[in-house]
Design a protein around this motif. Sequence first.
Motif, PDB file in Angstrom:
ATOM      1  N   LEU A 264      52.491  45.151  43.297  1.00 36.58           N
ATOM      2  CA  LEU A 264      51.258  44.699  42.652  1.00 36.58           C
ATOM      3  C   LEU A 264      50.652  45.853  41.859  1.00 36.58           C
ATOM      4  CD1 LEU A 264      49.194  42.402  42.287  1.00 36.58           C
ATOM      5  CD2 LEU A 264      48.050  43.212  44.362  1.00 36.58           C
ATOM      6  N   ILE A 265      50.345  45.607  40.601  1.00 39.05           N
ATOM      7  CA  ILE A 265      49.722  46.616  39.742  1.00 39.05           C
ATOM      8  C   ILE A 265      48.204  46.439  39.752  1.00 39.05           C
ATOM      9  CG2 ILE A 265      49.503  47.445  37.366  1.00 39.05           C
ATOM     10  CD1 ILE A 265      52.431  46.564  36.941  1.00 39.05           C
ATOM     11  N   VAL A 266      47.755  45.201  39.545  1.00 34.99           N
ATOM     12  CA  VAL A 266      46.333  44.890  39.512  1.00 34.99           C
ATOM     13  C   VAL A 266      46.201  43.377  39.580  1.00 34.99           C
ATOM     14  CG1 VAL A 266      46.191  44.713  36.991  1.00 34.99           C
ATOM     15  CG2 VAL A 266      44.149  45.386  38.271  1.00 34.99           C
ATOM     16  N   TYR A 267      45.059  42.891  40.046  1.00 32.91           N
ATOM     17  CA  TYR A 267      44.775  41.467  39.901  1.00 32.91           C
ATOM     18  C   TYR A 267      43.333  41.281  39.470  1.00 32.91           C
ATOM     19  CZ  TYR A 267      42.604  41.302  44.638  1.00 32.91           C
ATOM     20  OH  TYR A 267      41.812  41.495  45.736  1.00 32.91           O
ATOM     21  N   THR A 268      43.076  40.169  38.775  1.00 35.30           N
ATOM     22  CA  THR A 268      41.737  39.867  38.286  1.00 35.30           C
ATOM     23  C   THR A 268      41.260  38.563  38.901  1.00 35.30           C
ATOM     24  OG1 THR A 268      42.565  38.663  36.341  1.00 35.30           O
ATOM     25  CG2 THR A 268      42.192  41.027  36.100  1.00 35.30           C
ATOM     26  N   GLN A 269      39.944  38.437  39.036  1.00 35.56           N
ATOM     27  CA  GLN A 269      39.376  37.220  39.612  1.00 35.56           C
ATOM     28  C   GLN A 269      37.909  37.120  39.216  1.00 35.56           C
ATOM     29  OE1 GLN A 269      40.082  36.954  43.803  1.00 35.56           O
ATOM     30  NE2 GLN A 269      39.611  34.791  43.922  1.00 35.56           N
ATOM     31  N   GLY A 270      37.478  35.901  38.869  1.00 37.96           N
ATOM     32  CA  GLY A 270      36.096  35.658  38.507  1.00 37.96           C
ATOM     33  C   GLY A 270      35.699  34.240  38.838  1.00 37.96           C
ATOM     34  N   PRO A 274      40.545  32.079  37.930  1.00 37.94           N
ATOM     35  CA  PRO A 274      41.287  32.136  39.189  1.00 37.94           C
ATOM     36  C   PRO A 274      42.059  33.448  39.310  1.00 37.94           C
ATOM     37  CG  PRO A 274      41.658  30.050  38.050  1.00 37.94           C
ATOM     38  CD  PRO A 274      40.947  30.952  37.094  1.00 37.94           C
ATOM     39  N   ARG A 275      42.346  33.843  40.525  1.00 33.46           N
ATOM     40  CA  ARG A 275      43.071  35.090  40.761  1.00 33.46           C
ATOM     41  C   ARG A 275      44.383  35.100  39.976  1.00 33.46           C
ATOM     42  NH1 ARG A 275      44.136  38.593  46.142  1.00 33.46           N
ATOM     43  NH2 ARG A 275      46.161  39.492  45.603  1.00 33.46           N
ATOM     44  N   ALA A 346      35.506  38.487  34.658  1.00 33.75           N
ATOM     45  CA  ALA A 346      36.191  38.703  35.935  1.00 33.75           C
ATOM     46  C   ALA A 346      36.017  40.141  36.373  1.00 33.75           C
ATOM     47  CB  ALA A 346      37.683  38.364  35.811  1.00 33.75           C
ATOM     48  N   ARG A 347      36.397  40.399  37.608  1.00 36.65           N
ATOM     49  CA  ARG A 347      36.532  41.756  38.111  1.00 36.65           C
ATOM     50  C   ARG A 347      38.013  42.038  38.296  1.00 36.65           C
ATOM     51  NH1 ARG A 347      31.936  39.748  40.570  1.00 36.65           N
ATOM     52  NH2 ARG A 347      30.080  41.062  40.361  1.00 36.65           N
ATOM     53  N   TYR A 348      38.380  43.294  38.166  1.00 39.54           N
ATOM     54  CA  TYR A 348      39.760  43.615  38.500  1.00 39.54           C
ATOM     55  C   TYR A 348      39.804  44.375  39.815  1.00 39.54           C
ATOM     56  CZ  TYR A 348      39.364  48.458  36.698  1.00 39.54           C
ATOM     57  OH  TYR A 348      39.010  49.751  36.482  1.00 39.54           O
TER      58      TYR A 348
END
Length: 576
Positions: A264-270, A274-275, A346-348
């Motif tokens: 996993l490098i990064v994920y975003t969600q807001g 959706p994630r 979103a936030r990362y």
Amino acid sequence: MNRNKSNRLMPLIMAVCVVVGVVIGTFYTSHFSGNRLSIINSSGNKLNNLLHIVDDQYVDTVDINKLVEDAMPQILAELDPHSVYIGAKDVQAVNDDLKGSFSGVGIEFTIREDTIRVQNVVNAGPADRAGVKAGDKIVSVDGKPFVGKIVTNDEAMRRLKGPKDTKVKLGLLGYGEKKVRYVTITRDDIPQRSISATYMINDNTGYIKVKSFGENTYPELLISLAKLSQEDLQNLIVDLRGNVGGYMMAVIQMVNEFLPKDRLIVYTQGRKSPRQEYRSDGRGSYQKIPLVVLIDEGSASASEIFAGAIQDNDRGTVIGRRSFGKGLVQQPMAFNDGSMIRLTIARYYTPSGRCIQKPYTSGSDKDYEDDLMMRYQHGEYFSQDSIKHEGPEYHTSIGRTVYGGGGITPDIFVAEDTLGVTSYYKEAGMTGLIFQFAYDYTDENRARLGEFTDMESLLDYLKKQNMVERFASYADRKGLRRRNLMIRKSHHLLERFIDSRIIYNMLDDEAWIEYLNLDDPAIEKAVDVFKAKQAFPKKAVEPRKADKGGKTAMTVFGKGYDYRGTHVSCSLTAKG
């Protein structure tokens, strides 16, 4: 007769049915979906009504368009510190910062005494082909004088930039010249490099300075890595200090070069996003090279994605000072008039699940704006013990403790230099006198300095010119009183600053950075890490009770350990 009566009543019956349907529909929409839409509509109408009332009845004439332009930033500022409005006239400049090129004449300039001074000319660019030289003063543009108070950065950029293949006529005065010479330049695409330095620190350690994450940063990285690989590359330093970020996809592609498959490098969600996870594909060519990442308080956003992915995957060592702490994702949205907003959607989150966004409150948040100054005042730049973690704990792939809620804390701390700093040195820097002296010295000695084509030979020459004494006399004439004791104490810092600016004026970014790195403690610490073969983080171990044979065994912690106790502190010292 009944049939005719029925025909006459049919329109009335249909109208009644439509009205009833609308009433029922409105009831159920309100009942099941809430009143959010009507609230938004009524609020929007309220704003429109306000503008109409002001336009119609205010005591003085009002520029409604300007009023709206001024209000847009204030509305977005109520959301978070990074949702912003960009006026139509500024969109091009903002986008150019991250694009691989822009259309212009190909010069770097500074403004002194209300006149544009050409500092550098892009090699083989439009201005270079037309005969513009470093040191030239631009005194007219398209036949009109361009000197005096009208000369600002924005106005200069407006006049010099323009669509590809359009022409601009410049009036130039070279150093010591009294007659204006004119050149006509055909604007062209000017490449913008986001990697400003690529070279070997020593026989086996490569160095790459990434100043932003733009459209072409990933291809530039591949070129840099290929270049270093031709020079026996065995270790790599990626310098992200002062890099405020850029495109998220660029940094994801870059991190992918260093990670094994399916990390996993990064994920975003807001709220409406959706994630979404971004993982390595295992095709990177540098998955096993020892790696050090340099960060500081100026490293933000995409830089923190890079550092966080390397740290959380225990893929390399992060060295420097705590990063800025921007963990919000903005999406550009354009308006018909050419203006746009960048809205946080979103936030990362780094692979361990931490959001490194530092705390903020909606609306005007002075503490957020002053955060870096507060860190300085609290001593965080000088001591790792002053770093305060307000976010929750998370753990890397091998169990090291890391923290969310306020930037990336490095694995190895390097303090900011304070040795040799005096009030004289501060004033010389902050008033711009060092920049002015370096430019004037360069201008007056351009022919002689031009004989040196690399950093080492130019530096050898400068070391023999007693530059600090020359500067002290120059500054004294400009109003900065000579303070001999302070000058002696700050001698190394003054010489370093002056020499670096002259090297920058005469050569390029890479030569300037290479010079500054000569005595950079973060670079020295990175080299020490490689020599000790400690670039790959290891699990913490602790002594276990002696067994019956009297031998002491080692055991691996079953839980994540607090990495604060394992940080190496390296105080910066200036060499005399």
